[in-house]
Enzyme design. Structure first.
Site, PDB file in Angstrom:
ATOM      1  N   GLU B  49       0.859  -1.180   0.000  1.00 40.83           N
ATOM      2  CA  GLU B  49       0.000   0.000   0.000  1.00 40.83           C
ATOM      3  C   GLU B  49       0.893   1.227   0.000  1.00 40.83           C
ATOM      4  OE1 GLU B  49      -3.935  -1.500   2.464  1.00 40.83           O
ATOM      5  OE2 GLU B  49      -2.686   0.103   3.271  1.00 40.83           O
ATOM      6  N   ASP B  60      -5.877   9.644  10.197  1.00 42.28           N
ATOM      7  CA  ASP B  60      -4.566   9.152  10.598  1.00 42.28           C
ATOM      8  C   ASP B  60      -4.090   9.753  11.902  1.00 42.28           C
ATOM      9  OD1 ASP B  60      -3.536   7.294   8.511  1.00 42.28           O
ATOM     10  OD2 ASP B  60      -4.061   8.985   7.218  1.00 42.28           O
ATOM     11  N   TYR B 175     -10.604  -4.459   3.648  1.00 42.73           N
ATOM     12  CA  TYR B 175      -9.652  -4.054   4.676  1.00 42.73           C
ATOM     13  C   TYR B 175     -10.432  -3.801   5.957  1.00 42.73           C
ATOM     14  CZ  TYR B 175      -5.787  -1.143   6.639  1.00 42.73           C
ATOM     15  OH  TYR B 175      -4.792  -0.605   7.413  1.00 42.73           O
TER      16      TYR B 175
END
Lengths: 406, 275
Positions: B49, B60, B175
Site C-alpha cells: 500500500e 490518521d 480491509y
C-alpha cells in the site's frame, strides 16, 4: 449555470444523501459512518418533535435572550446616503455571537441521544465558548480542540472556556489553526465514537451537519423576516452577511431563499488581497474539492493539497465553506464578494463611532461591503446585515493594529 | 486476472497469509520510495500500500500525519507518485500496488484522468479512506473500466447492512480496521477481530485483510491466525521517521522490521499447515 426552480428550493435541498447539487455529501472514514447515520436518524426524529422544539424555544428565549432585535442604523444610513440599513443584532445573544443558537440545538440532541461527552473545534473561540457554555449547563464533559496558534491569539476565550469547565486541547499539527482543530476533533470522534457527540460549529462537515446547523441557525432569518415586515411593511431588498464556514449567513439567508426579490450577498475575507494569495475566500478564489466530510469550494493547490489561509478575523480563517453556499453561488441565488482586512478594520471603527456598536471583526467584513453598496441604492430600499457577533473578543487584535498592548 | 486476485490465489494455495506493508510515497524524500518498495518486496511483502500524502489526513494518527508533512514538503503529488509506480514496474511486474489516501488529490486530478494514468503505469488497486460507497458511483464506474480494484474499509462500527453494501462494491480485498481510532493508536483485541471477520465473511468471498494496531511479529502472527492478510503501517512509518536524517540506511532498516513480521507469520502459517 444550472437552471433551478427556486420555488422548489426548500423541498429539494439537500437530497436524502445530503447533496446540494454536486456539493455536500458524506466523505468520512468508515468508522464514523455509523455515527453519522445515528445522528441523522436522531435529528430527523427530534426536529419536528414538539417537546424538543419547546425546550429549544425556551432555551433560546430565556438563556440566549431571543428574539434578538433588528436595529435601524439611522446615523450610518444618513452618513452613507442611500439604502436604509438595518442590523440583526446577534451580537446581543448570550456569549456574544450567533454560535450559541446552534450549540443549544446540538447539545439538546446529544442529551436525547444519551451521549455524555461533547467535543468541538474552534477558531476564534466563539464556538468553543458557546459549546463550553451549554456543556456546563447540561453537566456534560467538554473537550474543545483549538489550533495552537489560535490558542496564543485568543487567550481570553481560552480562559473563558476553562472557567466553564472545558478542557482546551491545543492542536500542533499542520497549520495549527481551525482546519487542523477540525481534523483533530474528527480524530477524537473516531476514537470515542460510542459516548461522544461532536458539535460542529458551522454549516460544514458530513451530512447531516450542514443542513442541521442551518436549521438551528435559521431562527435568525425567520425572526428577521417577520421583524422587517413588522417594521418596514415589506421584505428587505438585500441581505448581507460575512462568510467563514457560513453559518451566520445561511441562518439569515435560508428563510428568504424562495423570496426571489431579496438579494443575498455573502462577504468573504480577502485578507491582504486576493492577488496576494493570502486570503480566506474559497467561493471567490477557490475550486471545488473534498475536505472535512463534504464537497465544496476550497482553497487548494493544483494537486489538491489544502493551502494556508489568512484573515484578520480568526472566524473567517478557514479554507472551505458550507456546501449550500457553494450551490447558492453556482445557481446564482446568492452572490459572493470579498473585503480586505483593511476595509474590514475601517468598517469596524466606523460602526463603533457612528452607532455605538462594537462589531466582531468577522461582522466588520459584511459592514465594509455595505459601506460600498448602500450609496448605490435609493433611500426607499433597505439592506439587512447580520451582526453575527460583538467585538469584545477582538480588542487585542484591534489594539495591536494601533500599536497598543494591554 | 488482476494482480491482487492472482496474489491471493497463489498464497491461499500454499496456505499462506499475505503481508501488506504501508509506506507514504515520497517520505522522507522522493528518491527513497522506489528503492524502499523493492526492499519491502525482498523482505516478504506480498502487496504494497503506497500512501498518497494529503495535507489534512483526518483518519490518521500523528505518525502518518508527520509522514504526509515530510512528503509534501518535497512537493510530492499524485502525478509524481504515478511516476514512482512506473519506475517500480520497470523492475517488478508481479507485486500488486494499492494507492491509499484521501479523496481530494483524486478529485483535483479528475477521476478519469487518474484511472487512465494509474492503469497505464501499473497501479492495481485504490483505497480512498474518506470515500464511502454512498459517494462512489462515478468513481467505481471509472476504476472498474480501467481494471483498478476498489478496496473499501470495514470498521468495528460497521453494521451488517453496511457490510453487505460494501461487499457489493469492493474488489481485490476488504480491509478491516481493527480498532476504533486513528492509525497507529491502540493495540488490537484479537477476539473481537475474530468475531468481526466471521461476520464479514458472511457477505463476501473476497480475502479480508486486517490493519491498525499491528506492531510486531507477535501481533502480526496473531492476526495471521484469523485474517487473509496482515496490513502494517504506522510501525514502519515510525522507523522511516527515525531514519529520516540518514535516508540511505532507511530501506534496509524498514525491510528488516518487515522481515521480522514475515518470519513470525510464516512460522504461524507453517504450524497451521502441519496441524
Amino acid at each position: 449555470m444550472p437552471d433551478i426552480q427556486i420555488d422548489d428550493y426548500f423541498k429539494n435541498y439537500p437530497d436524502e444523501l445530503g447533496h446540494f447539487g454536486p456539493y455536500g455529501g458524506r466523505f468520512v472514514g468508515e468508522t464514523l459512518m455509523g455515527a453519522i447515520y445515528e445522528l441523522e436518524e436522531a435529528y430527523k426524529k427530534y426536529k419536528n418533535d414538539p417537546n424538543f422544539q419547546a425546550e429549544m424555544d425556551k432555551d433560546l428565549a430565556d438563556f440566549v435572550g431571543r428574539p434578538s432585535p433588528i436595529y435601524h442604523a439611522e446615523n450610518w444610513t444618513k452618513k452613507l446616503g442611500g439604502a436604509q440599513i438595518y442590523l440583526k443584532r446577534e451580537d446581543l445573544n448570550h456569549t456574544g455571537a450567533h454560535k450559541v443558537n446552534n450549540t443549544i440545538g446540538q447539545a439538546l440532541l446529544a442529551k436525547r441521544m444519551g451521549k455524555t461527552r461533547i467535543i468541538a473545534e474552534t477558531g476564534a473561540g466563539q464556538h468553543g465558548v458557546a459549546t463550553a457554555t451549554v456543556a456546563a449547563r447540561l453537566g456534560m464533559e467538554c473537550v474543545v480542540y483549538m489550533g495552537a496558534e489560535d490558542v496564543e491569539r485568543q487567550a481570553m476565550n481560552v480562559y473563558r472556556m476553562k472557567l466553564l469547565g472545558a478542557e482546551v486541547v491545543p492542536v500542533q499539527s499542520g497549520s495549527k489553526t481551525l482546519k487542523d482543530a477540525l481534523n483533530e476533533a474528527l480524530r477524537d470522534w473516531v476514537t470515542n465514537v460510542d459516548d461522544t457527540f461532536y458539535i460542529i460549529g458551522t454549516v460544514a462537515g458530513p451530512h447531516p451537519y450542514p443542513a442541521m446547523v442551518r436549521d438551528f441557525q435559521s431562527v435568525i432569518g425567520r425572526e428577521a423576516r417577520q421583524q422587517m415586515i413588522n417594521t418596514t411593511g415589506k421584505l428587505p431588498d438585500t441581505l448581507v452577511a460575512c462568510i467563514g464556514g457560513g453559518s451566520n449567513a445561511i441562518g439569515l439567508f435560508y428563510p428568504f431563499i424562495e423570496d426571489e426579490s431579496v438579494a443575498m450577498i455573502g462577504v468573504e475575507g480577502a485578507g491582504h488581497g486576493l492577488q496576494t494569495g493570502q486570503h480566506s475566500a474559497p467561493l471567490s478564489a477557490g475550486t471545488p474539492g473534498v475536505l472535512h466530510g463534504n464537497r465544496t469550494y476550497l482553497i487548494q493547490d493544483a494537486a489538491g493539497q489544502i493551502t494556508e489561509t489568512h484573515s484578520i478575523s480568526a472566524g473567517l480563517d478557514y479554507p472551505g465553506v458550507g456546501p449550500e453556499h457553494a450551490w447558492l453561488k453556482d445557481i446564482g441565488r446568492a452572490q459572493y464578494v470579498t473585503v480586505t482586512d483593511t476595509e474590514a478594520l475601517d468598517a469596524f471603527h466606523e460602526l463603533t463611532r457612528t452607532e455605538g456598536i462594537i462589531p466582531a471583526l468577522e461582522t466588520s467584513h459584511a459592514l465594509a461591503y455595505v459601506s460600498k453598496l448602500a450609496p448605490t441604492m435609493s433611500a426607499d430600499q433597505s439592506i439587512l446585515i447580520n451582526v453575527s457577533g460583538r467585538g469584545d473578543k477582538d480588542m487585542h487584535t484591534v489594539a495591536a493594529m494601533a500599536g497598543l498592548n494591554f | 486476472m488482476s494482480r491482487i486476485k492472482e496474489c491471493f490465489k497463489n498464497l491461499q494455495a500454499d496456505g499462506q497469509t499475505a503481508l501488506i506493508p504501508y509506506v507514504t510515497a515520497g517520505d522522507p524524500e522522493p528518491w527513497v520510495t522506489v528503492p524502499l518498495l523493492h526492499a519491502l518486496v525482498d523482505a516478504g511483502a506480498d502487496i504494497i500500500e503506497l500512501g498518497v500524502p494529503f495535507s489534512d489526513p483526518m483518519s490518521d494518527g500523528p505518525v502518518i500525519q508527520k509522514a504526509c508533512e515530510r512528503a509534501l514538503k518535497n512537493d510530492v503529488t499524485l502525478d509524481s507518485i504515478l511516476d514512482m509506480v512506473k519506475q517500480f514496474r520497470e523492475k517488478n511486474n508481479h507485486t500488486p500496488l494499492v494507492l491509499m489516501g484521501y479523496a481530494n488529490p483524486l478529485e483535483a486530478m479528475g477521476y478519469e484522468k487518474f484511472a487512465k494514468k494509474a492503469q497505464a503505469v501499473g497501479v492495481d488497486g485504490v483505497l480512498t479512506v474518506d470515500m464511502p460507497p454512498e459517494e462512489s458511483d462515478e468513481f467505481l464506474r471509472l476504476m472498474d473500466g480501467h481494471d483498478i480494484d476498489t478496496i473499501f474499509l470495514v470498521a468495528p462500527t460497521t453494521s451488517a447492512e453496511r457490510m453487505q453494501k460494501i461487499a457489493q462494491h469492493a474488489k481485490g480485498f476488504i480491509y478491516y480496521v481493527s480498532i476504533k481510532g486513528v492509525t497507529g493508536a491502540a493495540a488490537l483485541e484479537i477476539n473481537e477481530v475474530t468475531a468481526k471477520l466471521e461476520e464479514i465473511r458472511k457477505y463476501t468471498s473476497l480475502p479480508v485483510g486486517v490493519g491498525f494496531g499491528i506492531r510486531d511479529g507477535r501481533s502480526a502472527a496473531a492476526v495471521a491466525e484469523v485474517a487473509d492478510a496482515v496490513v502494517v503501517g504506522s510501525t514502519l512509518v515510525r522507523c522511516i521517521e527515525e531514519h529520516s536524517n540518514r535516508p540511505q540506511e532507511l530501506p534496509a532498516a524498514v525491510a528488516s522490521l518487515l522481515a521480522e513480521m514475515r518470519h513470525a507469520i510464516n512460522a504461524r502459517d507453517l504450524a497451521s499447515v502441519s496441524a
